[in-house]
Design a protein around this motif. Sequence first.
Motif, PDB file in Angstrom:
ATOM      1  N   LYS A 139      -9.461   9.667   1.260  1.00  0.00           N
ATOM      2  CA  LYS A 139      -8.521   8.617   0.885  1.00  0.00           C
ATOM      3  C   LYS A 139      -8.789   7.347   1.697  1.00  0.00           C
ATOM      4  CE  LYS A 139      -5.702  10.888  -1.979  1.00  0.00           C
ATOM      5  NZ  LYS A 139      -5.443  10.436  -3.365  1.00  0.00           N
ATOM      6  N   VAL A 141      -7.772   4.389   3.981  1.00  0.00           N
ATOM      7  CA  VAL A 141      -6.746   4.097   4.983  1.00  0.00           C
ATOM      8  C   VAL A 141      -7.096   2.765   5.634  1.00  0.00           C
ATOM      9  CG1 VAL A 141      -6.236   6.532   5.464  1.00  0.00           C
ATOM     10  CG2 VAL A 141      -7.987   5.344   6.808  1.00  0.00           C
ATOM     11  N   THR A 156      -0.162   1.599   9.396  1.00  0.00           N
ATOM     12  CA  THR A 156       0.397   0.626   8.453  1.00  0.00           C
ATOM     13  C   THR A 156       1.630  -0.062   9.036  1.00  0.00           C
ATOM     14  OG1 THR A 156       1.662   2.366   7.326  1.00  0.00           O
ATOM     15  CG2 THR A 156      -0.463   1.750   6.362  1.00  0.00           C
ATOM     16  N   ASP A 157       2.321   0.604   9.953  1.00  0.00           N
ATOM     17  CA  ASP A 157       3.503   0.002  10.583  1.00  0.00           C
ATOM     18  C   ASP A 157       3.193  -0.313  12.039  1.00  0.00           C
ATOM     19  OD1 ASP A 157       5.469   0.040   8.446  1.00  0.00           O
ATOM     20  OD2 ASP A 157       5.330   2.217   8.588  1.00  0.00           O
ATOM     21  N   GLY A 166       3.696  -3.882   6.469  1.00  0.00           N
ATOM     22  CA  GLY A 166       3.501  -2.452   6.236  1.00  0.00           C
ATOM     23  C   GLY A 166       3.726  -2.075   4.789  1.00  0.00           C
ATOM     24  N   GLU A 167       4.738  -2.678   4.168  1.00  0.00           N
ATOM     25  CA  GLU A 167       5.035  -2.390   2.763  1.00  0.00           C
ATOM     26  C   GLU A 167       3.896  -2.870   1.858  1.00  0.00           C
ATOM     27  OE1 GLU A 167       8.847  -4.117   1.877  1.00  0.00           O
ATOM     28  OE2 GLU A 167       9.701  -3.419   3.774  1.00  0.00           O
ATOM     29  N   ARG A 170       0.786  -0.542   2.217  1.00  0.00           N
ATOM     30  CA  ARG A 170       0.904   0.730   1.486  1.00  0.00           C
ATOM     31  C   ARG A 170       0.731   0.522  -0.012  1.00  0.00           C
ATOM     32  NH1 ARG A 170       4.268   1.509   5.919  1.00  0.00           N
ATOM     33  NH2 ARG A 170       6.108   0.568   4.950  1.00  0.00           N
ATOM     34  N   THR A 171       1.177  -0.626  -0.512  1.00  0.00           N
ATOM     35  CA  THR A 171       0.989  -0.941  -1.932  1.00  0.00           C
ATOM     36  C   THR A 171      -0.490  -1.126  -2.251  1.00  0.00           C
ATOM     37  OG1 THR A 171       3.169  -2.018  -2.021  1.00  0.00           O
ATOM     38  CG2 THR A 171       1.600  -2.554  -3.777  1.00  0.00           C
ATOM     39  N   LEU A 173      -3.128  -0.024  -0.495  1.00  0.00           N
ATOM     40  CA  LEU A 173      -3.837   1.249  -0.315  1.00  0.00           C
ATOM     41  C   LEU A 173      -3.599   2.185  -1.494  1.00  0.00           C
ATOM     42  CD1 LEU A 173      -3.186   1.958   3.477  1.00  0.00           C
ATOM     43  CD2 LEU A 173      -5.382   1.395   2.420  1.00  0.00           C
ATOM     44  N   GLY A 174      -2.353   2.214  -1.983  1.00  0.00           N
ATOM     45  CA  GLY A 174      -2.040   3.054  -3.143  1.00  0.00           C
ATOM     46  C   GLY A 174      -2.862   2.651  -4.357  1.00  0.00           C
TER      47      GLY A 174
END
Length: 452
Positions: A139, A141, A156-157, A166-167, A170-171, A173-174
């Motif tokens: 994955k 990261v 991420t945080d 951080g938000e 994560r978006t 990376l997703g």
Amino acid sequence: MPEKNQVCTAEITGLTAEGSGVCRVDGMAVFVPGTAVGDMAEIKIVKVLKSYAFGIVERIVTPSPDRVENTCSVYKQCGGCLLRHISYEAECRTKDSIVRDAFTRIGGLTPEFDSFLGAEATEHYRNKAQYPLAIRDGKAVCGFYAPRSHRLVPVTDCALQPEVFGEILRTVLGYINEKKLSVYDETTGSGIMRHIYLRRGAHSGEIMVCLVVRKDVSRQLSALCRLLTESFADIKSIVMNINPRKTNVILGDSCVTLWGSDTISDTMCGNTVEISPLSFYQVNTLQAERLYAKALEYAAPDGSEVIADLYCGAGTIGLSMAEKAAKIVGVEIIPQAVENAKRNAQSNNITNAEFHCGDAGEVFGKLRKQGCAPDMIVVDPPRKGCSQETVDLIAEASPKRIVMISCNPATAARDAKLLSEKGYSVDKVCGVDLFPRTGHVECVVLMSRDKA
């Protein structure tokens, strides 16, 4: 002399600029990361050199009063927050000592030291973050490199970054994982996605998302742009930076705007500032404003003077002084930053500022030949300090005052010493903490032409 693998108990009596504690074992200085002044610690010697050694903590026997509980889960692996284990009051004392020691011991100078300017906010203060990407367990990261390595610590945080970063991470990376976009491998030079680079205006709240890639993949990123803009109203710019080189330099020369504007805006010292991916902009806006206010206090322009602003970036320092100067002449080597500076002057209706692109020493030398005779020089060099050519040209220009802003007290002291040998007195120094919880510290230096 201590020996490798020797275990001993010693008291930590000082901290280095790199955040390591210092103790003495058998008369030799031993540097021990993660310790605090006043710790009584059981230390294992891991490396012995000719005049000093390195150790690691086996056990804290008696903790220092300066110790505080660390609240970051990756603090020891990441290495960014070297001073998170001590109180902020102790951190400011340490950084003030580092600044003073640089000028008195390294520089052999005796300036007046103003009170150290600590930060009001020690968390979530950064307006910029660059996250390298890697593959872990199949994955994508992102995170930060461990000290002195390219081993990625997934994060991420980060406590120093705005929570919204951080938000967004994560978006992104997703999306990368869902679409199976390849991640750059620096050992082979293959893969596409290299870095996620975020900027945010501290006052405006505007956010720029810059995706650093090996080649143009704008089609694959169009859906990500929709996802990001639908999820985060403060995003005003999404840029793709193309870096095809096999290098650890983060940004390439080419930027393509995928959505929104090419830049974001913020306010610095009352001026509207335009920020591009390649612009230099101080990462702690609120503290930078205090830093620039101290620089203005030292400069003390009376409205009739010409001020040369060397290594001017997007022009923020010079423009903060423009109202009290006859003319500002800025010099910067990064073309995009110079364009930002020109637009920043225009958008703030500042008509007495001009900006030139090129090496500070070379351009300033040409300007001098064309008759530019500044009354005052403001210089904000990179960590390595001023080049010898720049020091010589500053002295030859013979301004009545020099104000130096530096992110490296050691090179600032070196350059101040060189200028002191060319007819300048080093009058005042003030330490300023732009990077709480890290080992970095800035300083402002006032020098004046020695009338004698």
